[in-house]
Motif scaffolding. Sequence first.
Motif, mmCIF file in Angstrom:
data_model
loop_
_atom_site.group_PDB
_atom_site.id
_atom_site.type_symbol
_atom_site.label_atom_id
_atom_site.label_comp_id
_atom_site.label_asym_id
_atom_site.label_seq_id
_atom_site.Cartn_x
_atom_site.Cartn_y
_atom_site.Cartn_z
ATOM 1 N N THR A 159 0.824 -1.209 0.000
ATOM 2 C CA THR A 159 0.000 0.000 0.000
ATOM 3 C C THR A 159 0.864 1.268 0.000
ATOM 4 O OG1 THR A 159 -1.517 1.294 1.346
ATOM 5 C CG2 THR A 159 -0.261 -0.349 2.490
ATOM 6 N N GLY A 160 0.327 2.283 -0.628
ATOM 7 C CA GLY A 160 1.040 3.564 -0.669
ATOM 8 C C GLY A 160 0.524 4.528 0.376
ATOM 9 N N SER A 161 -0.569 4.149 1.054
ATOM 10 C CA SER A 161 -1.088 5.086 2.050
ATOM 11 C C SER A 161 -0.721 4.589 3.443
ATOM 12 C CB SER A 161 -2.606 5.232 1.922
ATOM 13 O OG SER A 161 -3.243 4.055 2.324
ATOM 14 N N MET A 169 4.377 0.301 10.348
ATOM 15 C CA MET A 169 4.335 -0.454 9.091
ATOM 16 C C MET A 169 5.712 -0.963 8.681
ATOM 17 S SD MET A 169 1.937 2.126 6.967
ATOM 18 C CE MET A 169 0.768 1.076 6.172
ATOM 19 N N PHE A 170 5.707 -2.071 7.932
ATOM 20 C CA PHE A 170 6.934 -2.576 7.315
ATOM 21 C C PHE A 170 7.084 -1.894 5.958
ATOM 22 C CE2 PHE A 170 5.720 -6.145 10.049
ATOM 23 C CZ PHE A 170 6.932 -6.408 10.674
ATOM 24 N N GLU A 198 6.976 5.936 -1.673
ATOM 25 C CA GLU A 198 7.216 5.085 -0.501
ATOM 26 C C GLU A 198 6.042 4.112 -0.341
ATOM 27 O OE1 GLU A 198 7.767 7.258 3.133
ATOM 28 O OE2 GLU A 198 8.619 5.489 4.135
ATOM 29 N N THR A 199 6.342 2.845 -0.123
ATOM 30 C CA THR A 199 5.267 1.848 0.034
ATOM 31 C C THR A 199 5.525 0.952 1.251
ATOM 32 O OG1 THR A 199 6.420 0.473 -1.567
ATOM 33 C CG2 THR A 199 4.513 1.707 -2.380
ATOM 34 N N HIS A 200 4.423 0.356 1.710
ATOM 35 C CA HIS A 200 4.482 -0.481 2.921
ATOM 36 C C HIS A 200 3.635 -1.721 2.749
ATOM 37 C CE1 HIS A 200 5.323 3.646 4.439
ATOM 38 N NE2 HIS A 200 6.226 2.979 5.148
ATOM 39 N N LEU A 201 3.806 -2.648 3.684
ATOM 40 C CA LEU A 201 2.864 -3.775 3.768
ATOM 41 C C LEU A 201 1.628 -3.273 4.513
ATOM 42 C CD1 LEU A 201 5.161 -6.803 4.754
ATOM 43 C CD2 LEU A 201 4.225 -6.229 2.499
ATOM 44 N N THR A 202 0.483 -3.711 4.090
ATOM 45 C CA THR A 202 -0.756 -3.138 4.621
ATOM 46 C C THR A 202 -1.000 -3.500 6.098
ATOM 47 O OG1 THR A 202 -3.120 -2.881 4.220
ATOM 48 C CG2 THR A 202 -2.220 -5.082 3.900
ATOM 49 N N THR A 225 -2.119 -9.505 7.193
ATOM 50 C CA THR A 225 -2.050 -8.124 7.646
ATOM 51 C C THR A 225 -0.746 -7.985 8.430
ATOM 52 O OG1 THR A 225 -4.424 -8.309 7.894
ATOM 53 C CG2 THR A 225 -3.404 -6.406 8.904
ATOM 54 N N PHE A 226 -0.116 -6.843 8.327
ATOM 55 C CA PHE A 226 1.247 -6.728 8.873
ATOM 56 C C PHE A 226 1.368 -5.538 9.815
ATOM 57 C CE2 PHE A 226 1.010 -8.521 4.679
ATOM 58 C CZ PHE A 226 1.744 -9.691 4.785
#
Length: 477
Positions: A159-161, A169-170, A198-202, A225-226
């Motif tokens: 996810t980007g948000s 977040m990871f 920048e992106t993360h695991l949701t 889910t992370f």
Amino acid sequence: MLRAIPVKDLDNNKLLNQSVKVNGWVKTFRSNRFIALNDGSTINDIQCVIDLDKNKNDINLITTGSSLEIFGKLVKSLGKGQKFEILVDKLSVLGPSNSENYPIQPKKHSFEFLRENAHLRVRTKTISSVIRIRSEISYAIHKFFNDNGFFYIHTPIITGSDAEGAGEMFSVSTLDKSHIPLSPDGSIDFSKDFFGKETHLTVSGQLEAEAMALGLSKVYTFGPTFRAENSNTSRHLAEFWMIEPEMAFFDLKDNINLAEQFIKYILKYTYEKCKDDIEFLNERLAKEEMSLPKDKRSELSLKEKIEFVINNDFVKLPYSDAFEILKNCKPNKKNKFKYKIENWGCDLQSEHERFLVEKHFKCPVVVFDYPAKIKAFYMRMNEDAKTVRAMDILFPGIGEIVGGSQREERLDILEKRIKELNIDSKELWWYLELRKYGSVKHSGFGLGLERLILFITGMNNIRDVIPFPRTPKNADF
Ligand code: 4AD
């Protein structure tokens, strides 16, 4: 070629005196004659009785943990503990096991030891029961929603948000860690990264689920889910599975009722479907509790706890009432809580949640209308402008099992809240647009799969209800 019959299907009078084939792993081998074999399809082993003359070449290879293919006749067992057994005709050792080093010996192992051997622990009765129950629960979840007109949707894992606000977040990146590109101001230049940002695991599929619900009416996600919180507790995983239904035209009350109905359905389905496993876990817990001092033992057995939840209404009360109960309760007055309850607006810690559920109400509790200050930006503001239409469901022995809310569907109020919380609204443009084009009241919640499994299995540690747990400093297997 005779097809192997799952061990669970051998408990069947129709197969009596028939030739059968069965595969499995040796649990125990006694007196050079009796093999307890199990293929994981059931908690119950099948006893296979060896004929020394016919099988003498293989006897030395039959050790705990080895895998076998057995042909034989299913007969009534004269021994106690099982109805049927197999008189072995032919036996092949498919995979021998070096029994001296085999970690899963027929004796009691600590759960810590089993976690270190997570690749083999599913061969124990306890962990295999838990994993079978996990599978049935997952099926029941899909069945419940499918039967009730929900669509199963898949929300992104990357996810980007980062605006959900649910936890740390990871990050997800393909940047070369030894040559991180920098912007002129010295910050990382994510435009050079895989997604150009920048992106993360949701941490939750909710925001995307809302978009889907505002077109399909009733949807749910069920996925990994992370959360990178450094919570080394028996209730937290860094990677867990969450079920998130989202319903257009539902207010908070509808949402709470659905959550209660959903949980009861899952418990009932699993209780009826997994009788042998739950019976086994019921006894396991009873034995474990015998070693505790009397005042630490539960009043109810595992089965009684499950039945109680299925058959009784959840207590529902606003945060303000819960706050009053907690403020005036004995442990608070006697400073027994780590976090004293003093001022309205404080967050409830797990010790407070458990007091409400285990000591005060003695049943599952839904707390709703929380102070806005301690909840996420997307929750619908109440008329009092102090509380939001949030709800948490608290369970005995677990604490929070569900978190949900009615969502803020009014654009102006949502924008105001995002501003107040200093959230970067750029990434949320699409979420805000949902409030411009046919916005309607809508609600949803998230249920942590592993926390529900903890409840129904009576296990103590969340690491033991997922095959390969991910927790701080632990990503083996
Ligand atoms: O209360 P949470 O953070 O809610 C949300 O993420 C919302 N977006 C859900 C929604 O409204 N769609 O998390 C929901 C549930 C918790 O009640 C808990 O059961 C579980 O997810 N949970 C965890 N389970 C295991 N390990 C963790 N670190 C967890 N964090 C939350």
